[in-house]
Write an enzyme that holds these catalytic residues in place. Structure first.
Site, PDB file in Angstrom:
ATOM      1  N   SER A   5     -11.231  -6.848   6.747  1.00 20.09           N
ATOM      2  CA  SER A   5     -11.856  -6.251   5.569  1.00 20.09           C
ATOM      3  C   SER A   5     -12.480  -4.889   5.874  1.00 20.09           C
ATOM      4  O   SER A   5     -11.772  -3.919   6.087  1.00 20.09           O
ATOM      5  CB  SER A   5     -12.894  -7.224   5.003  1.00 20.09           C
ATOM      6  N   ASP A  15      -5.353   6.937  10.017  1.00 14.03           N
ATOM      7  CA  ASP A  15      -4.636   7.808   9.085  1.00 14.03           C
ATOM      8  C   ASP A  15      -5.001   9.276   9.283  1.00 14.03           C
ATOM      9  O   ASP A  15      -4.152  10.163   9.143  1.00 14.03           O
ATOM     10  CB  ASP A  15      -4.914   7.390   7.644  1.00 14.03           C
ATOM     11  N   LYS A  69      -6.836  -8.546   5.605  1.00 11.58           N
ATOM     12  CA  LYS A  69      -7.535  -8.768   4.332  1.00 11.58           C
ATOM     13  C   LYS A  69      -7.721  -7.430   3.623  1.00 11.58           C
ATOM     14  O   LYS A  69      -8.470  -6.577   4.088  1.00 11.58           O
ATOM     15  CB  LYS A  69      -8.891  -9.428   4.557  1.00 11.58           C
TER      16      LYS A  69
END
Length: 705
Positions: free
Chosen positions: A465, A476, A490
């Site tokens: 999460s 990224d 998740k």
């Protein structure tokens, strides 16, 4: 639709006829407030979930299956006849909830209690006989998909092997028969006693867990106790005496004293002391708590800041008839610092230089929502604590920072965003899509990052999460190297709904719902749902992805993708990855500790896949001897301690001092994966420094021309 079949009376009559000398556990009945809470929860879950699912026969069947599995996951207790009886009401739960009728789940739970009593008494009777450990037979330790026993005789045979397996483990651990009988009899007796301590709220919590997670894996129901625990985990604080408690032999025992807490500062309490009574206020009557459930004792000891609690203490070194003492403590705010962010610094050689790597371990993304809402300037927060630690690491002149998120299951979404902002500033961190399809891009509110140097993130299968939001954003943007296992997977967002507030109830009765309301996406447009975050440099892990992680859920949301956010990645880390990987491969190939870890993981995987253990003593001794020799050779090679073999004991069966010693030894054990992650970051720092030097030289050459 069938009318619910209340079968419990006939069932108990059959069981009690065979075990007439055993008192049945108390019959638990649903309370009015529980039936109301179930109906109210259904209204929210069918309307406001990210993926609304109607409460119909299909969902009813799913809830029934989950509820039964939660009670008997290994199919060791119920008979097939019990299951057949339960299944006659498999499609009746939906109408029952709407009618505020909880007879079905309570009847099943009462049957479960009786089966526990039945099986534990049978197990204890088996201890009166001897076992033939020369026989060639196996015991299945993975029974989740096995059929339920068809008869009592088949169940008896299953439990004979279970008890024989427990006995053999203790025998291989060096315990004599008399001690084994005593240990196992106490073990089964403790399980038996717990069956008599169940409350109506336990049944309701179990049933609502089955209902809520049938909507999606991360929708939850919190009764009063579960809600309090959730709030404590987010605030990292509570009001109490500052003692970690443990149930041992019917006594609530002090396991640890929190530094600076009332219990420790009083000087009147020690580890191992037993709490036999609790009184409220300076003059309140002391209620005996021997044999009382631990969670109930904890609730009696917690209370408002500044209030007085009195404890009747039986000292650790006193016998059962020893002299007690009464102590008074004033409750205060207790900070759970063990769950807070913490730092360490390791030095490691990389190339021709020694690099200092700062390590920040974050067990959970905590945030004191209430204090923040009230405007408390010093409210507890993961990102605030990490920012302070980064400042300290700057003062210590570290070369790189590693954020260790192993087994960090998440927490506050806002904290994940703010933590990311400490490393990337105010750029987009995550995209959130609500049930109506609206997409919102969320950014941290930092004008500039706090740490601009090299960094990395260490993750494993337990990183979920909020941990995945942070790791994904760092990856990224190319901000740092991600090291470890693929994460949990998740990719959903939950919010907590106070059911009492929604109906303007003046007192807490109905509990809270944690409901999935959105799905989050990386800035590159992909979700972490199911797939998780794939590390740049992979490290081995002990977890089994088939039973742990989002992919292990049968009702998980699918993977999805949306448009990327407006972000500008840096390719520096990406260009370094081939070299980082080759250095890592070469290093671990010659690292005996890392190679031993790989062997342990391979052994564990083989054991998992085997799914059975031999009940033949000679075979097991050969296996134990080989394992012991391997560990002994390992300890000699690394100048470490031999961890010893399996003693067959469960955690609460060892002495408190032995249990604490084992825990401390585990804490001191070499963290092979952390050491390798630190080495990778040292390499990253070394390589980035060369990139900067090359760029500077090239720029200088160009200017010289």
């Amino acid at each position: 639709m069938r009318i619910p079949n209340v079968f419990l009376g006939a069932f108990l009559a059959i069981v009690q006829s065979a075990y007439a000398e055993v008192a049945p556990p108390p019959l638990l009945k649903p309370l009015t407030r529980q039936a109301q809470a179930a109906q109210l929860s259904a209204q929210f879950l069918t309307r406001y979930s990210y993926r609304p699912i109607p409460l119909d026969d299909t969902l009813s069947a799913r809830v029934m299956d989950r509820f039964i599995k939660s009670l008997d996951p290994d199919r060791m207790l119920f008979l097939q006849a019990d299951i057949d009886r339960f299944m006659s009401d498999r499609s009746a739960l939906d109408n029952a909830i709407e009618r505020k009728d909880l007879k079905i789940p309570f009847a099943i739970f009462n049957a479960y209690e009786q089966r526990v009593v039945d099986r534990m008494n049978y197990a204890r009777n088996l201890l009166k006989q001897d076992f033939d450990f020369g026989a060639q037979e196996n015991y299945s330790v993975l029974r989740e998909k096995e059929p339920w026993p068809q008869s009592e005789a088949e169940s008896n045979e299953l439990w004979r092997k279970r008890v024989k397996s427990d006995w053999l483990r203790l025998k291989l651990g060096g315990k004599p028969d008399a001690v084994i009988r005593e240990t196992l009899d106490k073990r089964y007796e403790n399980t038996l006693e717990r069956a008599y301590k169940f409350k109506s709220d336990d049944v309701f919590q179990s049933f609502m867990d089955a209902y809520s997670t049938s909507i999606d894996p991360h929708t939850d129901y919190f009764g009063a106790a579960a809600s309090a625990d959730f709030n404590v985990s987010m605030k990292l604080s509570l009001f109490g005496i500052g003692a970690v408690l443990q149930e041992r032999d019917d006594y609530t025992t002090i396991r640890e004293l929190v530094p600076g807490g009332p219990a420790q500062l009083s000087g009147s309490l020690s580890v191992g002391d037993r709490i036999t009574g609790v009184g409220q206020g300076k003059d309140g009557a002391i209620k005996e708590v021997v044999g009382t459930r631990l969670d109930e004792v904890v609730q009696m000891i917690r209370g408002k800041k500044g209030s007085v609690v009195r404890l009747d203490i039986l000292p650790a070194d006193a016998g059962a008839d020893g002299t007690h003492r009464i102590i008074s403590l004033v409750r205060d705010k207790i900070s759970l610092d063990k769950q807070a962010a913490r730092k360490a610094v390791l030095s490691v050689k990389a190339g021709d230089a020694t690099r200092k790597i700062g390590i920040i371990t974050l067990p959970v993304f905590y945030e004191d929502f209430e204090a923040k809402r009230k405007g408390d300037k010093d409210y507890k927060s993961a990102s605030r604590d990490v920012a302070k630690l980064l400042d300290e690491l700057k003062q210590e002149k570290v070369d790189s920072v590693l954020i260790d998120l192993r087994n960090n299951g998440g927490g506050s979404l806002d904290e994940a965003i703010d933590l990311t902002g400490l490393f990337i500033g105010n750029d987009p961190v995550v995209q959130q899509r609500s049930s109506n399809g609206k997409i919102e891009v969320k950014s941290a509110e930092f004008a500039a990052p706090v740490w601009t140097g090299p960094m990395g993130v260490l993750i494993n299968r337990g990183s979920a999460s909020a941990s995945e939001i942070f790791a994904a954003a760092i990856q990224d943007y190319g901000r740092g190297v991600i090291v470890g296992e693929p994460s949990f997977g998740k990719g959903t967002v939950q919010t907590v709904i106070d059911l009492d507030q929604t109906v303007r109830n003046s007192k807490p009765e109905f509990g809270e719902l944690k409901v999935t309301i959105a799905q989050f996406f990386r800035v590159n447009g992909e979700t972490t749902q199911l797939r998780g975050v794939k590390p740049d440099i992979s490290l081995p892990g002990l977890s089994d992805p088939t039973s742990f992680g989002e992919t292990s859920y049968d009702n998980a949301l699918p993977w999805a993708q949306i448009k990327p956010a407006n972000y500008a990645p840096d390719d520096t880390v990406k260009t370094l990855l081939p070299t980082l990987q080759s250095r890592h491969d070469a290093r671990v190939k010659g690292d005996p500790d890392f190679q031993r870890l790989l062997q342990d993981i391979a052994d564990l995987k083989a054991q998992r896949e085997k799914g059975v253990v031999s009940l033949n003593e000679a075979e097991r001794r050969n296996e134990a001897t080989a394992r012991k020799n391997r560990f002994k050779a390992r300890a000699q090679a690394s100048d470490g301690e031999d961890p010893g073999g399996d003693d067959g004991l469960e955690a609460d069966e060892r002495s408190l001092s032995a249990a604490i010693a084992i825990e401390n030894a585990r804490k001191k054990a070499k963290d092979v994966l952390l050491d390798e992650a630190v080495a990778i970051l040292a390499d990253e720092t070394d390589l980035q420094e060369h990139v900067v030097e090359a760029a500077t030289k090239q720029s200088g050459d160009a200017n010289g021309k």
